[in-house]
Write an enzyme that holds these catalytic residues in place. Structure first.
Site, PDB file in Angstrom:
ATOM      1  N   ASP A 126       0.571  -1.065  -0.210  1.00 48.97           N
ATOM      2  CA  ASP A 126       0.104   0.031  -0.414  1.00 48.97           C
ATOM      3  C   ASP A 126       1.490   1.331   0.228  1.00 48.97           C
ATOM      4  O   ASP A 126       2.129   1.528   0.592  1.00 48.97           O
ATOM      5  CB  ASP A 126      -1.141  -0.283   0.934  1.00 48.97           C
ATOM      6  CG  ASP A 126      -2.166   1.091   0.879  1.00 48.97           C
ATOM      7  OD1 ASP A 126      -3.067   1.630   0.572  1.00 48.97           O
ATOM      8  OD2 ASP A 126      -1.765   1.886   2.023  1.00 48.97           O
ATOM      9  N   GLU A 176       1.063  -0.655  -5.164  1.00 51.35           N
ATOM     10  CA  GLU A 176       0.189   0.753  -5.292  1.00 51.35           C
ATOM     11  C   GLU A 176       0.871   1.935  -5.451  1.00 51.35           C
ATOM     12  O   GLU A 176       1.032   2.459  -4.396  1.00 51.35           O
ATOM     13  CB  GLU A 176      -0.818   1.033  -4.142  1.00 51.35           C
ATOM     14  CG  GLU A 176      -2.108   1.750  -4.559  1.00 51.35           C
ATOM     15  CD  GLU A 176      -2.639   2.450  -3.124  1.00 51.35           C
ATOM     16  OE1 GLU A 176      -3.916   3.112  -3.087  1.00 51.35           O
ATOM     17  OE2 GLU A 176      -2.598   2.501  -2.462  1.00 51.35           O
TER      18      GLU A 176
END
Length: 755
Positions: A420, A473
């Protein structure tokens, strides 16, 4: 401080030492408590035994010949006695008053060694979970639990729990000064015990202050919120049955293999009627067949690491080694992954190394000062999150994060990690306001420590977990996210593609001609990285609306159609466009049947919608798209290669039509997208070869809830060049629909042919 008294009573602890033990201020309790050899006045071998048992009026040492009373030095429960002979072996037992006998933790030597200190300091320990944390083990022949935690600036660390009345005076830990690790072995304590660390700051303005109780940074299980304690995990190894899967995974070429991820937030996929979460075994019995039946290759789970706040969706983890108690114990997650592998489904876990959440029981200012996080608050996570970034340049912190990543891959057989907020990690200024970040030593915005950490992590994963996917990401134009000489990820989320194409689809079809570039722009960079096309949780998060709800609403269509028919047709057309676009696929839960409401972590999906044939049609389309994606090499094998893609006509903005070819060797697919509600009969398209082409997918088919316009299953290509291709055909483009054509002799899954 001196630990013994004056000559003649040299075996006695000093008043200062006793006072520090009583007040839980001693930084080396093992130098005072437990057995210690001394030179007795008569020169005979002897030892002193000391113990602190708060509230005890008497204390005795149990020996084969009977009990030996220890003198009460202080009425708060401090005892000591000079005893003949050598110190007793570890495991000796004491009895307070008439209570049950117990083994003295201060009679055991260290569990860790100098090598552990050295590897932690230099940051090369990639299995910290094997040394730190709570481990139910046998030490010196006695069963119990070993605790170890890194807190180098602490003045005192105690392990507390129900087993000692949450009293930090009872079990202060042994300091290992070479590394800053604190450790203790608690005999008789086993799996299932809840515990936390009570830490007294030892340096700086907070020196001497007892901090809020801390969860174990390497805790392997946790209490269900609102509890914040860690839990001693069951040490029994899991009996995996996926050896064949793991061996096949190691030899798979991820870039050329089909990859379609069903992204799920496990706590809200399904709920019990009373709102309770489903546990892992319930999810395994329903979620895995659902995903397998729809043809997805992987389940991508939003963070399953322990977190305090449901509304964070797991992206503010307080325990990055502990599966959340919301879904059951760690062994439940292992059973879930094993069941997924048995069904031919991989499991990818979201992993969050970008921020240290500010929760008081978590890593923030763990020993009274910044430890895991960077000390300058301007090195915070993205603006408004109230979190700090990890100190990637500190060897111990890097080792902690690497160990966490490898733990999920090794211990739970995860098939990959979606990392993330990589943008926030690699750019010092990303998401931060002017003045809210600190330039690097070169005066630039590159976070060299974070980039170095990610390169090392990805290299280690490739080496130690063959076939595991590392997915970034990353939202910027940073080059080389998936390059071997860049950051080394396997895939990167194409967030720009998702933003652009969803923005286009939200426009009224009559206005789309002015925004045509949003749909074909992604092909300008589609092969710069190994991309995943993500219609993720972020696309349907609160305030975004659902995918179906973002589609424009038109006038009522023909008989039996209402004014929502265009929304469903748009969504089906968009899915057809996406599944034929270069890049691996990801769809968030609820998108597979066209959920109306935007997603909320507080409730389950609206499964009742599947009683409606229109929603059944969306689900049937997703199933068929995945079957084609897996069966037809042209739709997956060339996702990373520009030569596997060729435009037929990218520039028909006046009619809002896009047409292209996907190819891999002899595998060919022609893709035709009509992005308006106007049927386009007699549209000539170029094709790479003559002959019969089968219409293998038509999103306007009646089986998906469409108007059933099409080409009666067959298109005939003639030797008339068009659009730079040697053959062409006249086709009908159905309204708001995507059509796939394949050469009649190319084979392919018969069950997806359209009526």
């Amino acid at each position: 401080m001196p630990e013994t008294g004056p000559v003649g009573e040299a075996w006695r602890a000093t008043e200062a030492a006793v006072d520090a033990i009583l007040g839980a201020r001693h930084d080396d309790p093992f130098a005072v408590l437990g057995p210690h050899a001394v030179a007795a006045p008569a020169a005979a071998a002897s030892h002193v035994l000391r113990a602190f048992v708060p509230g005890a009026a008497s204390l005795a040492l149990l020996r084969p010949g009977g009990e030996v009373a220890l003198a009460c030095r202080h009425p708060d429960g401090f005892f000591e006695a000079l005893l003949p002979g050598p110190p007793p072996a570890p495991g000796y037992r004491l009895r307070a008053g008439g209570g049950a006998a117990f083994a003295d933790p201060f009679g055991f030597g260290p569990c860790l060694g100098p090598l552990d200190d050295h590897l932690l300091r230099e940051g090369t320990h990639t299995r910290l979970q094997e040394r730190l944390g709570a481990h139910a083990v046998t030490h010196a022949g006695v069963a119990g639990t070993r605790f170890a935690v890194w807190a180098p600036r602490a003045g005192r660390v105690s392990v507390v729990g129900g087993f000692n009345g949450w009293d930090g005076r009872r079990h202060p830990m042994r300091r290992r000064p070479d590394s800053g690790i604190w450790e203790i072995f608690l005999p008789g304590l086993g799996a299932g015990a809840a515990y936390q660390y009570e830490i007294m700051a030892g340096e700086g303005p907070e020196a001497g202050r007892v901090l809020p109780l801390k969860a174990d940074p390497l805790g392997f299980a946790a209490e269900l919120r609102p509890g914040t304690a860690s839990v001693v995990a069951d040490p029994a190894p899991f009996a995996w049955g996926d050896a064949e899967w793991m061996a096949a995974r190691a030899g798979r070429d991820a870039l050329r293999a089909p990859l379609a991820i069903y992204e799920a937030h496990a706590p809200s996929w399904r709920r019990h009627p009373d709102g309770r979460f489903w546990h892992w075994d319930e999810l395994a019995a329903a979620l895995i067949p659902h995903v397998a039946g729809l043809g997805f290759t992987h389940i991508g789970l939003l963070p399953v690491m322990e977190h305090a706040c449901d509304a964070s969706w797991g992206y503010r983890p307080t325990g990055i080694f502990a599966p959340t108690a919301r879904l059951g114990g760690p062994e439940g997650l292992a059973r879930f992954v094993d069941a997924a592998h048995a069904a031919g489904i991989g499991v990818i876990l979201d992993w969050v190394p970008a921020q240290v959440p500010p929760d008081a029981h978590g890593l923030a200012r763990f020993d009274g000062a910044p430890l895991y996080e960077r000390p300058d608050p301007r090195h915070g996570a993205e603006a408004g999150q109230g979190a700090a970034t990890y100190d990637y340049g500190r060897p111990e912190v890097a080792a902690f994060l690497v160990s966490s990543a490898l733990y999920w891959l090794h211990h739970f057989h995860a098939d990959g990690l979606r990392v993330d907020a990589v943008s926030c990690m690699i750019h010092l200024d990303h998401g931060r306001p002017p003045g809210g970040w600190v330039a690097n030593d070169d005066g630039g915005t590159a976070d060299h420590d974070a980039r170095g950490f990610l390169r090392r992590l990805n290299a280690l994963v490739a080496q130690e977990a063959p076939g595991a996917l590392m997915i970034a990401e990353e939202a910027t134009d940073f080059p080389g996210v998936t390059a071997a000489d860049g950051l080394g990820f396997t895939f990167k989320w194409n967030l720009g593609w998702a933003h652009d194409t969803l923005r286009y689809m939200a426009h009224d079809p009559l206005q789309r001609r002015w925004f045509h570039g949003l749909m074909n722009f992604g092909l300008l960079y589609a092969f710069d990285e190994a991309f995943i096309l993500p219609l993720s949780h972020d696309a349907v998060a609160p305030g975004q609306g659902s995918l179906l709800g973002r589609m424009p609403r038109g006038d009522a269509g023909g008989p039996g159609q209402d004014e929502d028919w265009q929304r469903f047709a748009n969504l089906r057309c968009y899915y057809g466009f996406m599944w034929a676009h270069p890049g691996k696929k990801l769809l968030f839960m609820g998108g597979e049947f066209g959920q109306w409401r935007e997603w909320s972590e507080a409730r389950e999906l609206d499964w009742a919608l599947l009683r409606d044939p229109r929603h059944q049609g969306v689900q049937a389309l997703v199933r068929d798209l995945n079957r084609l994606h897996r069966a037809v090499p042209a739709l997956h094998a060339g996702d990373r290669r520009a030569e596997g893609f060729q435009w037929i006509d990218p520039d028909d903005e006046m009619r809002s039509v896009l047409t292209w070819i996907r190819q891999d060797g002899d595998s060919l697919v022609a893709v035709l997208c009509n992005l308006t509600p106007v049927p386009r009969p007699d549209t000539r398209i170029g094709l790479p070869r003559t002959g019969r082409w089968r219409e293998v997918l038509n999103t306007d088919s009646k089986v998906y809830g469409g108007s059933n316009l099409g080409n009666l299953g067959i298109v005939e290509a003639v030797p008339v060049p068009a659009f730079g291709l040697p053959a062409s055909a006249s086709v009908l483009l159905p309204p708001l629909a995507t059509v796939y054509l394949m050469p009649d002799d190319a084979g392919g899954p018969e069950d997806v042919e359209q009526p």
